[in-house]
Write an enzyme that holds these catalytic residues in place. Structure first.
Site, PDB file in Angstrom:
ATOM      1  N   SER A  15       9.790   8.407   3.149  1.00 10.55           N
ATOM      2  CA  SER A  15       9.156   7.146   2.313  1.00 10.55           C
ATOM      3  C   SER A  15       9.235   5.706   2.752  1.00 10.55           C
ATOM      4  CB  SER A  15       9.564   7.423   0.885  1.00 10.55           C
ATOM      5  OG  SER A  15       8.780   6.398   0.192  1.00 10.55           O
ATOM      6  N   LYS A  66       2.855  14.295  -8.790  1.00  9.65           N
ATOM      7  CA  LYS A  66       1.745  13.530  -9.351  1.00  9.65           C
ATOM      8  C   LYS A  66       1.079  14.171 -10.607  1.00  9.65           C
ATOM      9  CE  LYS A  66       0.498  10.831  -5.301  1.00  9.65           C
ATOM     10  NZ  LYS A  66      -0.442  10.286  -4.600  1.00  9.65           N
ATOM     11  N   ASP A 107      -3.777   4.733  -6.685  1.00  7.87           N
ATOM     12  CA  ASP A 107      -4.198   5.225  -5.256  1.00  7.87           C
ATOM     13  C   ASP A 107      -5.670   4.693  -5.151  1.00  7.87           C
ATOM     14  OD1 ASP A 107      -1.715   6.543  -4.405  1.00  7.87           O
ATOM     15  OD2 ASP A 107      -2.515   8.215  -5.507  1.00  7.87           O
ATOM     16  N   GLY A 135      -6.411  16.790  -4.819  1.00  7.53           N
ATOM     17  CA  GLY A 135      -5.685  15.721  -5.640  1.00  7.53           C
ATOM     18  C   GLY A 135      -5.998  14.280  -5.153  1.00  7.53           C
ATOM     19  N   ALA A 136      -5.839  14.220  -3.716  1.00  5.31           N
ATOM     20  CA  ALA A 136      -6.339  13.106  -2.984  1.00  5.31           C
ATOM     21  C   ALA A 136      -7.470  12.474  -3.375  1.00  5.31           C
ATOM     22  CB  ALA A 136      -5.952  13.200  -1.582  1.00  5.31           C
TER      23      ALA A 136
END
Ligand code: ATR
Length: 283
Positions: A15, A66, A107, A135-136
């Site tokens: 990350s 998420k 996002d 999801g994105a």
């Protein structure tokens, strides 16, 4: 006193969020510590409780948490922002003065800010194609619709998933579901790759001549090397073919602003991370 923040996910060791937030904190002179913590899905609620008991003020959630974070914050006394409610995913949690949590999804705003501010890609009146209906994709639709594009087509391998997504956003703007085959003969100004195909260096099956003049291709994923979709955009003469490094920094900036009430300068941080990855790609 130093305030505590974290990102939870699994895997988490690569990350970039701790680095990004440390740079933001330094730049804005905020006294905070931000750490990465590996949290498998089955441990999420317990890890969240422990983090809050430790004094944690805010949290980012990434894969695979998420949707779980969304479920947790869907319950009183917690609250969801409208964009997180529709995204059915939460990437940012902010502790409120009454001890409850606000769940947000930064996002989509991150994507829109990267396109608008950093790459001068206008979205108003444009024909947008989103590849993927997972999801994105869901996470970015509302902020994109808020930019008043001409239309958004969501194309997916499994067309029924694109149709379900369109149904969930009914009444929020002009959205249409499609398979990849039926894209033939259509042209788009902005193409967004929100499939997970990039992660295995694959491409969705795209017909030829999808790009309008001056089109922009944008992969929500990023890597040290150009993704398959970024390469496809270049090969098909897109005016710009970009990956999601800027979106990563911009979504972090939105979270930082929510937590600290101050918006960091993102361009300096994007330039730094971009320089570093070019160095490591060259090695
Ligand atoms: P994410 O949270 O990253 O969006 P997801 O919810 O699992 O992950 O969704 C992955 C998306 O990538 C889906 O739209 C998937 O298509 P299907 O719904 O048909 O499975 C899409 N996808 C993954 N690999 C793909 C590939 N090789 N070609 C085209 N689409 C792909």
């Amino acid at each position: 006193m130093t305030d505590l923040y974290a990102v939870f996910g699994d895997p988490i060791n690569h990350s970039k969020s701790p680095r990004i937030h440390a740079l933001f904190a330094e730049q804005t002179r905020q006294d905070l510590h931000y750490r990465a913590q590996r949290v498998p899905a089955e441990d999420f609620n317990q890890a969240l409780r422990a983090f809050l008991a430790e004094g944690g003020k805010g949290l980012n959630c990434t894969v695979p948490l998420k949707e779980l974070a969304w479920q947790t914050v869907s319950q009183a006394p917690h609250r969801l922002s409208e964009r997180a409610r529709l995204a059915k995913a939460v990437n940012t949690l902010a502790l409120q003065p009454d001890g409850s949590l606000l769940g947000d999804n930064t996002d989509g705003m991150g994507l829109v800010n990267d396109l608008l501010r950093n790459h001068r890609v206008n979205l108003t009146g444009k024909r947008i194609l989103i590849l993927g209906a997972g999801g994105a994709s869901r996470g970015v639709i509302l902020p994109l619709l808020d930019c008043k594009p001409d239309s958004i087509v969501i194309a997916n391998r499994t067309v029924s998933k694109a149709e379900a997504l369109v149904a969930d956003f009914a009444g929020h703007g002009k959205l249409q579901a499609s398979g990849f085959d039926s894209l033939s003969g259509q042209q788009f100004d902005v193409l967004l790759n929100a499939t997970s195909a990039s992660l295995s260096d694959q491409l969705p099956p795209l017909p030829a001549k999808l790009l309008a003049d001056n089109a922009c291709c944008y992969d929500l994923a990023y890597g040290n090397q150009p993704t398959a979709f970024v390469r496809w955009g270049r090969e098909n003469a897109a005016a710009q073919s970009l990956d999601g490094l800027g979106m990563l920094v911009e979504q972090a900036a939105e979270a930082f602003a929510l937590w600290r009430g101050v918006r960091p300068d993102t361009q300096a941080v994007i330039a730094l991370l971009d320089g570093e990855r070019q160095l490591s790609a060259a090695q």
